[in-house]
Design a protein around this motif. Structure first.
Motif, PDB file in Angstrom:
ATOM      1  N   ASN A   1      59.357  16.806  64.591  1.00  0.00           N
ATOM      2  CA  ASN A   1      58.023  16.813  65.187  1.00  0.00           C
ATOM      3  C   ASN A   1      57.141  15.809  64.448  1.00  0.00           C
ATOM      4  O   ASN A   1      56.790  16.013  63.289  1.00  0.00           O
ATOM      5  CB  ASN A   1      57.424  18.222  65.104  1.00  0.00           C
ATOM      6  N   LEU A   2      56.793  14.724  65.131  1.00  0.00           N
ATOM      7  CA  LEU A   2      55.849  13.744  64.589  1.00  0.00           C
ATOM      8  C   LEU A   2      54.560  13.779  65.403  1.00  0.00           C
ATOM      9  O   LEU A   2      54.045  12.759  65.848  1.00  0.00           O
ATOM     10  CB  LEU A   2      56.468  12.342  64.595  1.00  0.00           C
ATOM     11  N   GLY A   3      54.039  14.988  65.605  1.00  0.00           N
ATOM     12  CA  GLY A   3      52.724  15.161  66.222  1.00  0.00           C
ATOM     13  C   GLY A   3      51.666  15.125  65.133  1.00  0.00           C
ATOM     14  O   GLY A   3      51.790  15.824  64.128  1.00  0.00           O
ATOM     15  N   PHE A   4      50.618  14.324  65.339  1.00  0.00           N
ATOM     16  CA  PHE A   4      49.571  14.167  64.325  1.00  0.00           C
ATOM     17  C   PHE A   4      48.212  14.379  64.975  1.00  0.00           C
ATOM     18  O   PHE A   4      47.711  13.531  65.712  1.00  0.00           O
ATOM     19  CB  PHE A   4      49.670  12.788  63.661  1.00  0.00           C
ATOM     20  N   SER A   5      47.631  15.520  64.689  1.00  0.00           N
ATOM     21  CA  SER A   5      46.433  15.997  65.355  1.00  0.00           C
ATOM     22  C   SER A   5      45.297  14.971  65.317  1.00  0.00           C
ATOM     23  O   SER A   5      44.791  14.627  64.246  1.00  0.00           O
ATOM     24  CB  SER A   5      45.980  17.301  64.683  1.00  0.00           C
ATOM     25  N   GLY A   6      44.906  14.470  66.499  1.00  0.00           N
ATOM     26  CA  GLY A   6      43.799  13.535  66.606  1.00  0.00           C
ATOM     27  C   GLY A   6      44.084  12.141  66.106  1.00  0.00           C
ATOM     28  O   GLY A   6      43.204  11.273  66.150  1.00  0.00           O
ATOM     29  N   ASN A   7      45.298  11.865  65.645  1.00  0.00           N
ATOM     30  CA  ASN A   7      45.572  10.603  64.970  1.00  0.00           C
ATOM     31  C   ASN A   7      46.865   9.930  65.411  1.00  0.00           C
ATOM     32  O   ASN A   7      47.401   9.089  64.685  1.00  0.00           O
ATOM     33  CB  ASN A   7      45.598  10.823  63.456  1.00  0.00           C
ATOM     34  N   ALA A   8      47.341  10.255  66.594  1.00  0.00           N
ATOM     35  CA  ALA A   8      48.518   9.556  67.134  1.00  0.00           C
ATOM     36  C   ALA A   8      48.016   8.390  67.985  1.00  0.00           C
ATOM     37  O   ALA A   8      47.581   8.588  69.119  1.00  0.00           O
ATOM     38  CB  ALA A   8      49.363  10.505  67.970  1.00  0.00           C
ATOM     39  N   ARG A   9      48.056   7.204  67.433  1.00  0.00           N
ATOM     40  CA  ARG A   9      47.482   6.047  68.137  1.00  0.00           C
ATOM     41  C   ARG A   9      48.472   4.891  68.253  1.00  0.00           C
ATOM     42  O   ARG A   9      48.071   3.753  68.467  1.00  0.00           O
ATOM     43  CB  ARG A   9      46.203   5.607  67.439  1.00  0.00           C
ATOM     44  N   ALA A  10      49.740   5.194  68.112  1.00  0.00           N
ATOM     45  CA  ALA A  10      50.801   4.195  68.314  1.00  0.00           C
ATOM     46  C   ALA A  10      50.581   2.943  67.481  1.00  0.00           C
ATOM     47  O   ALA A  10      50.832   1.828  67.941  1.00  0.00           O
ATOM     48  CB  ALA A  10      50.913   3.838  69.793  1.00  0.00           C
ATOM     49  N   GLU A  11      50.147   3.120  66.248  1.00  0.00           N
ATOM     50  CA  GLU A  11      49.971   1.981  65.352  1.00  0.00           C
ATOM     51  C   GLU A  11      51.308   1.281  65.147  1.00  0.00           C
ATOM     52  O   GLU A  11      52.364   1.914  65.186  1.00  0.00           O
ATOM     53  CB  GLU A  11      49.423   2.445  64.001  1.00  0.00           C
ATOM     54  N   LYS A  12      51.266  -0.003  64.911  1.00  0.00           N
ATOM     55  CA  LYS A  12      52.498  -0.775  64.748  1.00  0.00           C
ATOM     56  C   LYS A  12      53.344  -0.219  63.611  1.00  0.00           C
ATOM     57  O   LYS A  12      54.573  -0.129  63.729  1.00  0.00           O
ATOM     58  CB  LYS A  12      52.191  -2.242  64.494  1.00  0.00           C
ATOM     59  N   SER A  13      52.713   0.162  62.509  1.00  0.00           N
ATOM     60  CA  SER A  13      53.478   0.696  61.379  1.00  0.00           C
ATOM     61  C   SER A  13      54.160   2.014  61.737  1.00  0.00           C
ATOM     62  O   SER A  13      55.269   2.297  61.280  1.00  0.00           O
ATOM     63  CB  SER A  13      52.570   0.880  60.157  1.00  0.00           C
ATOM     64  N   MET A  14      53.522   2.831  62.598  1.00  0.00           N
ATOM     65  CA  MET A  14      54.160   4.072  63.045  1.00  0.00           C
ATOM     66  C   MET A  14      55.325   3.760  63.975  1.00  0.00           C
ATOM     67  O   MET A  14      56.409   4.351  63.859  1.00  0.00           O
ATOM     68  CB  MET A  14      53.150   4.976  63.755  1.00  0.00           C
ATOM     69  N   ALA A  15      55.135   2.808  64.897  1.00  0.00           N
ATOM     70  CA  ALA A  15      56.223   2.419  65.794  1.00  0.00           C
ATOM     71  C   ALA A  15      57.396   1.850  65.009  1.00  0.00           C
ATOM     72  O   ALA A  15      58.563   2.129  65.318  1.00  0.00           O
ATOM     73  CB  ALA A  15      55.716   1.410  66.817  1.00  0.00           C
ATOM     74  N   ASP A  16      57.102   1.070  63.979  1.00  0.00           N
ATOM     75  CA  ASP A  16      58.166   0.506  63.138  1.00  0.00           C
ATOM     76  C   ASP A  16      58.930   1.614  62.428  1.00  0.00           C
ATOM     77  O   ASP A  16      60.173   1.562  62.324  1.00  0.00           O
ATOM     78  CB  ASP A  16      57.575  -0.468  62.119  1.00  0.00           C
ATOM     79  N   TYR A  17      58.205   2.621  61.912  1.00  0.00           N
ATOM     80  CA  TYR A  17      58.886   3.727  61.228  1.00  0.00           C
ATOM     81  C   TYR A  17      59.778   4.495  62.204  1.00  0.00           C
ATOM     82  O   TYR A  17      60.958   4.754  61.917  1.00  0.00           O
ATOM     83  CB  TYR A  17      57.890   4.688  60.590  1.00  0.00           C
ATOM     84  N   ILE A  18      59.238   4.856  63.367  1.00  0.00           N
ATOM     85  CA  ILE A  18      60.027   5.624  64.330  1.00  0.00           C
ATOM     86  C   ILE A  18      61.259   4.838  64.765  1.00  0.00           C
ATOM     87  O   ILE A  18      62.355   5.396  64.906  1.00  0.00           O
ATOM     88  CB  ILE A  18      59.162   6.027  65.539  1.00  0.00           C
ATOM     89  N   SER A  19      61.102   3.527  64.935  1.00  0.00           N
ATOM     90  CA  SER A  19      62.245   2.715  65.367  1.00  0.00           C
ATOM     91  C   SER A  19      63.336   2.653  64.307  1.00  0.00           C
ATOM     92  O   SER A  19      64.490   2.339  64.617  1.00  0.00           O
ATOM     93  CB  SER A  19      61.789   1.297  65.728  1.00  0.00           C
ATOM     94  N   SER A  20      63.005   2.999  63.052  1.00  0.00           N
ATOM     95  CA  SER A  20      64.010   3.000  61.981  1.00  0.00           C
ATOM     96  C   SER A  20      64.845   4.275  61.956  1.00  0.00           C
ATOM     97  O   SER A  20      65.846   4.347  61.234  1.00  0.00           O
ATOM     98  CB  SER A  20      63.323   2.836  60.614  1.00  0.00           C
ATOM     99  N   LEU A  21      64.453   5.289  62.743  1.00  0.00           N
ATOM    100  CA  LEU A  21      65.134   6.578  62.716  1.00  0.00           C
ATOM    101  C   LEU A  21      66.403   6.563  63.558  1.00  0.00           C
ATOM    102  O   LEU A  21      66.481   5.889  64.585  1.00  0.00           O
ATOM    103  CB  LEU A  21      64.194   7.673  63.232  1.00  0.00           C
ATOM    104  N   ASP A  22      67.386   7.336  63.119  1.00  0.00           N
ATOM    105  CA  ASP A  22      68.624   7.527  63.878  1.00  0.00           C
ATOM    106  C   ASP A  22      68.425   8.773  64.730  1.00  0.00           C
ATOM    107  O   ASP A  22      68.539   9.897  64.247  1.00  0.00           O
ATOM    108  CB  ASP A  22      69.801   7.691  62.917  1.00  0.00           C
ATOM    109  N   MET A  23      68.088   8.589  65.989  1.00  0.00           N
ATOM    110  CA  MET A  23      67.696   9.711  66.849  1.00  0.00           C
ATOM    111  C   MET A  23      68.532   9.740  68.118  1.00  0.00           C
ATOM    112  O   MET A  23      69.119   8.737  68.517  1.00  0.00           O
ATOM    113  CB  MET A  23      66.201   9.635  67.178  1.00  0.00           C
ATOM    114  N   SER A  24      68.563  10.906  68.758  1.00  0.00           N
ATOM    115  CA  SER A  24      69.345  11.067  69.979  1.00  0.00           C
ATOM    116  C   SER A  24      68.506  10.827  71.225  1.00  0.00           C
ATOM    117  O   SER A  24      69.001  10.295  72.226  1.00  0.00           O
ATOM    118  CB  SER A  24      69.970  12.466  70.028  1.00  0.00           C
ATOM    119  N   ILE A  25      67.241  11.242  71.191  1.00  0.00           N
ATOM    120  CA  ILE A  25      66.296  11.074  72.301  1.00  0.00           C
ATOM    121  C   ILE A  25      64.914  10.875  71.681  1.00  0.00           C
ATOM    122  O   ILE A  25      64.595  11.482  70.656  1.00  0.00           O
ATOM    123  CB  ILE A  25      66.294  12.319  73.223  1.00  0.00           C
TER     124      ILE A  25
END
Length: 357
Positions: free
Chosen positions: A211-235
């Motif tokens: 769960n990467l839900g961040f109350s009031g602060n999920a704004r798709a920042e580039k650094s967040m997108a870069d981190y998520i793209s580094s994860l080994d995930m199924s969906i």
């Protein structure tokens, strides 16, 4: 003056005696913890260096244990929980059992049954203790869901001295699903942690998740997108519509996040969602059009692993009766959200068995 606990004993929260239990660290074998990692003496959802790279607020919210699960097998007739806590989330529209409690589920074939909730005292400061009686059911598998809007230093699981403790069964997917989004993704305002929509999906399909839900602060920042793209995930599932300050901001960032993740994961199933809302206002419609554009452009490029679920679909069961304040879902609202996701994820797995590898 009498309070409700004096009038009705069912509303009393008792402090149990724990000396008769044998306790085990929830982070040590044979117990397994999912959805969290340990850093700086705290349980967190992503590395603190990556959280700090996004913002100070993300770093603070990262300390909330939303999506954390503790799994084990035991034949104990009672299960005790002892947790050292921090930053207790207390809000007028959010049950304390959801923001700061734990709840226990007994794993069954094709799902799980709710057993009980570790209820925080209203004056909770830095610890929670509870005992849940499960009865003489023999050796069974359990999942303990962790608080959605509070921090936890450490957790211990207690069982009857004569009972056994064994490793849990594995989830079907070796790589977790990843959910990114707003306070709704984090779990506000479920009555208990197991009522978040990810937890409902996880129980229904026996799937691991982060769960990467961040109350009031999920704004798709580039650094967040870069981190998520580094994860080994199924969906990957993303919905930060509510936290985008404007439709213009959503347009600037929505496809950018998709393309960042797609570049690293060319075959990853990605589910886009718009804000969960049954009634469509002009602002909601404008935002949905932007999300649809990201989806349709991906389809036009030949992407066969992208999916869209609209906010109206998410709230189709509960309609306008699924929120506590017009925005944050109740447990009923989260149940409604989970159903189209369960259906879509089941379809993805049927078409792509490799997702579980």
């Amino acid at each position: 003056m009498l309070n409700i606990a004096d009038i009705d004993k069912n509303f009393a929260v008792n402090t149990p005696t724990l000396s008769e239990f044998t306790f085990f660290n929830a982070e040590a074998a044979p117990i397994r913890m999912y959805g969290l990692m340990r850093e700086d003496g705290m349980l967190v959802r992503m590395p603190r260096s990556a959280a700090r790279a996004v913002s100070e607020k993300i770093d603070a919210l990262n300390l909330h244990t939303a999506g954390g699960r503790i799994r084990f097998k035991t034949d104990s007739k009672r299960i005790a929980v002892a947790a050292k806590m921090r930053s207790i989330g207390k809000m007028p529209h959010f049950a304390l059992t959801g923001s700061a409690g734990f709840d226990l589920y007994l794993e069954e074939e094709g799902g799980a049954d709710y057993v009980g909730t570790c209820q925080p005292r209203f004056d909770i400061q830095d610890s929670l203790t509870a005992v849940i009686s499960v009865g003489d059911v023999g050796m069974r598998s359990y999942t303990l869901n962790m608080p959605l809007y509070s921090g936890v230093y450490e957790v211990f699981i207690g069982i009857d001295p004569e009972a056994q403790l064994l490793p849990p069964e594995s989830y079907r997917n070796s790589r977790p699903m990843v959910f990114y989004g707003s306070s709704i993704t984090q779990g506000g305002c479920a009555s208990k942690p197991g009522d978040s929509y990810q937890a409902i999906i996880s129980r229904a399909l026996n799937l691991d998740y982060i769960n990467l839900g961040f109350s009031g602060n999920a704004r798709a920042e580039k650094s967040m997108a870069d981190y998520i793209s580094s994860l080994d995930m199924s969906i990957f599932v993303y919905d930060y519509d509510h936290n985008a300050p404007s439709p213009e901001y959503l347009k600037e960032t929505h496809e950018r996040m998709f393309l960042t993740i797609r570049e690293k994961h060319p075959d990853l199933p990605i589910i886009m969602m718009s804000r969960p809302r049954y009634n469509i206002t002009p602002d909601t419609a404008a935002r949905l059009a932007i999300i649809k554009e990201t989806y349709e452009r991906a389809i036009a490029r030949g992407d066969k692993n992208v999916y869209l679920i609209t906010g109206r679909e998410l709230m189709a069961i509960c309609k306008n009766d699924g929120s506590v304040d017009g925005t944050h879902p109740t447990s009923f609202g989260f149940y409604s959200m989970a159903q189209p996701l369960i259906h879509r994820i089941s379809e993805i797995i049927a078409a792509r068995p490799d997702v579980l590898a």
